[in-house]
Scaffold this active site. Structure first.
Site, PDB file in Angstrom:
ATOM      1  N   GLU A   1       2.536   5.555 -13.152  1.00  0.00           N
ATOM      2  CA  GLU A   1       1.135   5.912 -12.913  1.00  0.00           C
ATOM      3  C   GLU A   1       0.427   4.745 -12.214  1.00  0.00           C
ATOM      4  OE1 GLU A   1      -2.840   6.861 -15.495  1.00  0.00           O
ATOM      5  OE2 GLU A   1      -0.910   6.866 -16.534  1.00  0.00           O
TER       6      GLU A   1
ATOM      7  N   HIS B   1      -4.346  -6.108  -9.031  1.00  0.00           N
ATOM      8  CA  HIS B   1      -5.373  -5.119  -8.686  1.00  0.00           C
ATOM      9  C   HIS B   1      -6.741  -5.789  -8.729  1.00  0.00           C
ATOM     10  CE1 HIS B   1      -7.133  -1.183  -8.216  1.00  0.00           C
ATOM     11  NE2 HIS B   1      -7.974  -1.482  -9.196  1.00  0.00           N
TER      12      HIS B   1
ATOM     13  N   MET C   1       0.798  -1.227   0.000  1.00  0.00           N
ATOM     14  CA  MET C   1       0.000   0.000   0.000  1.00  0.00           C
ATOM     15  C   MET C   1       0.835   1.283   0.000  1.00  0.00           C
ATOM     16  SD  MET C   1      -2.895  -1.365  -0.263  1.00  0.00           S
ATOM     17  CE  MET C   1      -4.082  -0.069   0.032  1.00  0.00           C
TER      18      MET C   1
HETATM   19  C1  GRF Z   1      -5.854  -7.783  -3.035  1.00  0.00           C
HETATM   20  O1  GRF Z   1      -7.209  -7.647  -3.309  1.00  0.00           O
HETATM   21  C2  GRF Z   1      -5.020  -7.184  -4.127  1.00  0.00           C
HETATM   22  O2  GRF Z   1      -5.618  -7.291  -5.386  1.00  0.00           O
HETATM   23  C3  GRF Z   1      -4.938  -5.741  -3.728  1.00  0.00           C
HETATM   24  O3  GRF Z   1      -4.843  -5.759  -2.334  1.00  0.00           O
HETATM   25  C4  GRF Z   1      -5.424  -6.950  -1.835  1.00  0.00           C
HETATM   26  C5  GRF Z   1      -4.364  -7.639  -1.031  1.00  0.00           C
HETATM   27  O4  GRF Z   1      -4.848  -8.808  -0.420  1.00  0.00           O
HETATM   28  N1  GRF Z   1      -3.837  -5.080  -4.388  1.00  0.00           N
HETATM   29  P1  GRF Z   1      -3.824  -9.867   0.140  1.00  0.00           P
HETATM   30  O5  GRF Z   1      -2.960  -9.118   1.146  1.00  0.00           O
HETATM   31  O6  GRF Z   1      -3.057 -10.424  -0.991  1.00  0.00           O
HETATM   32  O7  GRF Z   1      -4.692 -10.900   0.827  1.00  0.00           O
END
Ligand code: GRF
Length: 217
Positions: A146, A112, A93
């Site tokens: 991006e 994503h 994140m």
């Molecule tokens: C997933 O839905 C992924 O697509 C997004 O963040 C979430 C992470 O989930 N980028 P996890 O930590 O892999 O369970």
């Protein structure tokens, strides 16, 4: 075969990370998960990774305040220490700078939870339900500066069910995420992906229809 050395970057529970670790337990899989790196010391995925015998590292972004470059220098040092070939973002994140992404061009992937280019950003399932789409899903793509852009490697579609909650939809999308991420990493590790004019090809042909890669559940 020389397996590619992969770092998985997480911030949370790490279910996609676990799917990649699981895929890589197969010795014929072309990539090995060498290290899991979290920017948060409390990420649940770190425990899962360790339980699977994977080395973990924490590069805590909060230690660097607003200095993104210093954070990324620390991250890069960890990646170099482990002689990483490919970086997989899996619920990581933090936004990465163009400089960092440039260093990893065509060697850094993200997953994503939407059919990009629709629903970039957060709260994708809620927004998909609000928009009333019939088809939703997940995308694995190369990372470019991006956010949630970059050449698409694999997508899987999920039909939205009438009256479905955000949580129910999220859970069904997550299941297909766990299928397409190992698939996309495999293709990259086997050097079967080419990028032409910002679009990804597999073995020289355009990425096939999602439904032909992963059966729609
Ligand atoms: C997933 O839905 C992924 O697509 C997004 O963040 C979430 C992470 O989930 N980028 P996890 O930590 O892999 O369970």
């Amino acid at each position: 075969m020389n397996r590619k050395r992969v770092a998985v970057l997480i911030s949370g529970r790490g279910s996609n990370m676990a799917a990649l670790i699981e895929a890589a337990t197969d010795k014929t899989y072309p990539a090995e998960i060498v290290v899991v790196i979290s920017n948060r010391p409390d990420a649940g995925g770190l425990i899962v990774a360790r339980a699977n015998g994977i080395t973990t590292e924490v590069v805590d972004h909060s230690a660097f305040g607003k200095d993104r470059t210093a954070f990324e220098r620390a991250l890069q040092a960890v990646l170099e220490k482990h002689r990483i070939d490919i970086v997989c973002l899996a619920g990581f994140m933090r936004l990465l700078t163009a400089d960092f992404v440039g260093q990893w061009q065509h060697r850094i992937l993200n997953i994503h939870p939407a059919l990009l280019p629709a629903f970039k950003g957060l709260d994708t399932h809620r927004r998909a339900l609000e928009a009333g789409v019939n088809v939703h899903g997940a995308t694995v793509h190369f990372v470019v500066p991006e956010m949630d852009s970059g050449p698409i490697i694999a997508q899987a579609a999920v039909n939205v069910r009438p009256g479905e909650t955000e949580e129910e939809l999220a859970a069904r999308v997550l299941k297909v995420e766990h299928q397409i991420y190992p698939l996309a990493l495999k293709l990259l590790a086997e050097e079967r992906l080419q990028i032409e004019n910002g679009h990804c090809r597999i073995d020289g042909v355009p990425v096939p229809d999602a439904a032909s890669l992963i059966p729609v559940p």
